[in-house]
Enzyme design. Structure first.
Site, short mmCIF file in Angstrom:
data_model
loop_
_atom_site.label_atom_id
_atom_site.label_comp_id
_atom_site.label_asym_id
_atom_site.label_seq_id
_atom_site.Cartn_x
_atom_site.Cartn_y
_atom_site.Cartn_z
N ARG A 143 73.18 31.57 55.35
CA ARG A 143 73.27 30.55 56.50
C ARG A 143 73.46 31.63 57.77
O ARG A 143 74.10 31.26 58.56
CB ARG A 143 73.96 29.57 56.68
N SER A 163 73.38 18.80 57.06
CA SER A 163 74.68 19.58 56.49
C SER A 163 75.57 19.75 57.90
O SER A 163 75.23 20.75 58.57
CB SER A 163 74.69 20.64 55.66
N GLU A 173 78.03 24.43 60.45
CA GLU A 173 76.75 25.11 60.43
C GLU A 173 75.95 24.55 61.87
O GLU A 173 74.90 25.42 62.04
CB GLU A 173 75.91 24.49 59.03
C1 LIG Z 1 68.10 15.56 57.68
C2 LIG Z 1 68.29 17.21 58.09
C3 LIG Z 1 68.14 18.04 56.58
C4 LIG Z 1 68.35 19.38 56.81
N1 LIG Z 1 68.40 20.14 55.71
C5 LIG Z 1 68.38 21.51 55.50
C6 LIG Z 1 68.36 22.15 54.50
O1 LIG Z 1 67.99 21.54 53.26
N2 LIG Z 1 68.57 23.63 54.69
C7 LIG Z 1 68.90 24.14 55.74
O2 LIG Z 1 68.84 25.44 56.04
N3 LIG Z 1 68.80 23.44 57.09
C8 LIG Z 1 68.65 21.93 57.11
N4 LIG Z 1 68.73 21.23 58.06
C9 LIG Z 1 68.84 22.14 59.53
C10 LIG Z 1 67.91 22.26 60.21
O3 LIG Z 1 66.78 21.79 59.74
C11 LIG Z 1 67.43 23.81 60.23
O4 LIG Z 1 68.57 24.40 60.83
C12 LIG Z 1 66.18 24.10 61.01
O5 LIG Z 1 65.68 25.26 60.80
C13 LIG Z 1 66.60 23.88 62.71
O6 LIG Z 1 65.28 23.81 63.39
P1 LIG Z 1 65.06 23.25 64.72
O7 LIG Z 1 63.68 23.82 65.23
O8 LIG Z 1 65.40 22.04 64.82
O9 LIG Z 1 66.26 24.30 65.52
P2 LIG Z 1 67.06 23.98 66.78
O10 LIG Z 1 68.07 22.96 66.22
O11 LIG Z 1 66.39 23.56 67.76
O12 LIG Z 1 67.78 25.20 67.15
C14 LIG Z 1 68.61 25.76 66.19
C15 LIG Z 1 68.99 27.17 66.58
O13 LIG Z 1 67.91 28.03 66.37
C16 LIG Z 1 67.75 28.62 67.83
N5 LIG Z 1 66.25 28.62 67.90
C17 LIG Z 1 65.36 27.77 67.85
N6 LIG Z 1 64.05 28.29 67.96
C18 LIG Z 1 64.50 29.54 68.11
C19 LIG Z 1 63.25 30.44 68.62
N7 LIG Z 1 62.19 30.49 68.34
N8 LIG Z 1 63.70 31.69 69.01
C20 LIG Z 1 65.25 31.94 68.90
N9 LIG Z 1 66.05 30.97 68.51
C21 LIG Z 1 65.72 29.78 68.19
C22 LIG Z 1 68.47 27.63 68.78
O14 LIG Z 1 68.74 28.22 69.91
C23 LIG Z 1 69.65 27.22 68.01
O15 LIG Z 1 70.49 28.25 68.01
C24 LIG Z 1 68.58 19.95 58.00
C25 LIG Z 1 68.65 19.07 59.21
C26 LIG Z 1 68.52 17.76 59.15
C27 LIG Z 1 68.46 16.95 60.32
#
Ligand SMILES: Cc1cc2nc3c(=O)[nH]c(=O)nc-3n(C[C@H](O)[C@H](O)[C@H](O)COP(=O)(O)OP(=O)(O)OC[C@H]3O[C@@H](n4cnc5c(N)ncnc54)[C@H](O)[C@@H]3O)c2cc1C
Length: 353
Positions: free
Chosen positions: A174, A251, A348
């Site tokens: 992570r 999480s 996280e």
């Molecule tokens: C129901 C649920 C289940 C989940 N299960 C998991 C799991 O099993 N495993 C896991 O690892 N995570 C899990 N997550 C967390 C999440 O899905 C991941 O972290 C996912 O990658 C976030 O993507 P996002 O586009 O929504 O990012 P955001 O929430 O929009 O951003 C997250 C971070 O990434 C940065 N970011 C986003 N896009 C870019 C880019 N293009 N360039 C630079 N920085 C960027 C943002 O600035 C921020 O710091 C879960 C979340 C939910 C709601």
């Protein structure tokens, strides 16, 4: 619908609500907001931020953040760079090059449909492709780092596009360079994933208990890639909250990594405590188990915020909670865990604003 233009046709909007652009469904407004559909738009947005001395936040699908009710006083750039390319490589491999704005699970589904092996365990994780390397998303024993070949970035410091190889991304559990102060200048534009055409090159990862139980229940002894995806989708759908019904960012905390000695100590009192060896003399333990069995917190709630009934590692906004209430609830959980187990747990989910 994503806001892209104001009534004057301007691409940089003002005072845009972020609440509906996150899965927690809380938070205030972005002072400035724009959607970046290509590298030129990213460059334009960064010029605007520089000229106006604004802090910048790069937004994917908002599924790993908690936005303050005060909002964000700078420029929020919602990444919407699309496109997926398939490039044949030597040794039975295919490189998939995907834009940061693509939906993560759509990409996984596409690779599974094409029988390309490597992403199937990461099925149904919400979010964008561009955010996947940021916290090195992982599930069911697989981390995305294991198949990333390169990450194309726009470096805000030098205003140049660059390619980072996997080593330069400094992936860990992570963790990645993108979470460090230097890496916060990197805007992820495109990512390359090196996948296998045949599972023989690298066998499927099915050793996680939930996956094993599912295969047994379905009487599948030699799963196909489609079986693995179907199993993981079913397991996750049962275990995790429905984003259409409640607000959550999945999480809230990371699973703790502890020493072998500490693990053995815990095992004396809690013989069933599950753990996975990670590196030399280190064990990753499952915080959901700790919250449930060691702290008795399964289903614990205060007001409109609580731990999800099926997966206590997930904090849920049952509707109407403020970001402050969610934060205080998370702090309370961390204090209880510290008092009951001595473990200092780490967040996280990222706080914004
Ligand atoms: C129901 C649920 C289940 C989940 N299960 C998991 C799991 O099993 N495993 C896991 O690892 N995570 C899990 N997550 C967390 C999440 O899905 C991941 O972290 C996912 O990658 C976030 O993507 P996002 O586009 O929504 O990012 P955001 O929430 O929009 O951003 C997250 C971070 O990434 C940065 N970011 C986003 N896009 C870019 C880019 N293009 N360039 C630079 N920085 C960027 C943002 O600035 C921020 O710091 C879960 C979340 C939910 C709601």
């Amino acid at each position: 619908m994503l806001p892209t233009k104001n009534s004057n046709g301007r691409k940089i909007l003002e005072n845009v609500s972020l609440k509906e652009l996150t899965t927690f469904k809380v938070g205030g407004r972005a002072r400035y907001f724009c959607v970046a559909k290509n590298l030129a738009k990213v460059t334009e947005a960064m010029d605007f931020a520089k000229k106006n001395k604004l802090p910048v936040f790069i937004l994917g699908c908002g599924s790993n953040i908690l936005v303050s009710n005060k909002g964000f006083s700078g420029l929020v750039v919602k990444m919407d760079i699309l496109g997926v390319e398939f490039v044949e490589k030597a040794g039975g491999k295919v490189e998939i090059i995907a834009g940061a704005g693509e939906n993560w699970d759509d990409l996984v589904r596409l690779t599974v449909e094409k029988n390309l092996h490597g992403l199937e365990n990461l099925s149904l994780i919400p979010g964008s492709v561009g955010a996947a390397p940021v916290q090195n998303i992982g599930a069911y024993g697989v981390e995305v780092a294991s198949v990333i070949s390169f990450v194309e970035i726009f470096d805000r410091k030098t205003a140049e596009a660059k390619i980072l190889n996997k080593e330069a991304c400094r992936f860990n559990y992570r963790q990645s360079i993108f979470q460090t102060p230097a890496g916060k200048n990197f805007i992820i534009v495109r990512i390359g994933f090196l996948l296998n055409k045949s599972k023989r090159k690298k066998p499927f990862k099915t050793d996680y208990p939930d996956v094993q139980e599912w295969l047994k229940r379905e009487k599948i002894s030699a799963p196909t890639i489609a079986d693995i995806r179907r199993g993981i989708v079913e397991i996750r759908t049962k275990k995790l909250p429905n984003l259409a019904e409640v607000g959550t960012a999945g999480s809230f905390f990371k699973n703790p990594i502890i020493s072998d000695a500490q693990f053995k100590k815990f095992k004396v009192m809690f013989p069933d405590l599950p753990g996975v060896a990670v590196g030399k003399n280190k064990v990753k333990i499952f915080l959901a188990w700790v919250l449930d069995k060691m702290c008795g917190l399964k289903g614990f709630s205060i007001g409109k915020v609580g731990l999800h009934k099926n997966q206590p590692l997930v904090i849920v906004n049952y509707g109407g909670a403020t970001a402050g209430e969610i934060k205080s609830f998370a702090e309370k959980i961390a204090i209880i865990v510290k008092e009951k187990t001595g473990l200092a747990i780490k967040r996280e989910v990222e706080y914004v604003g």
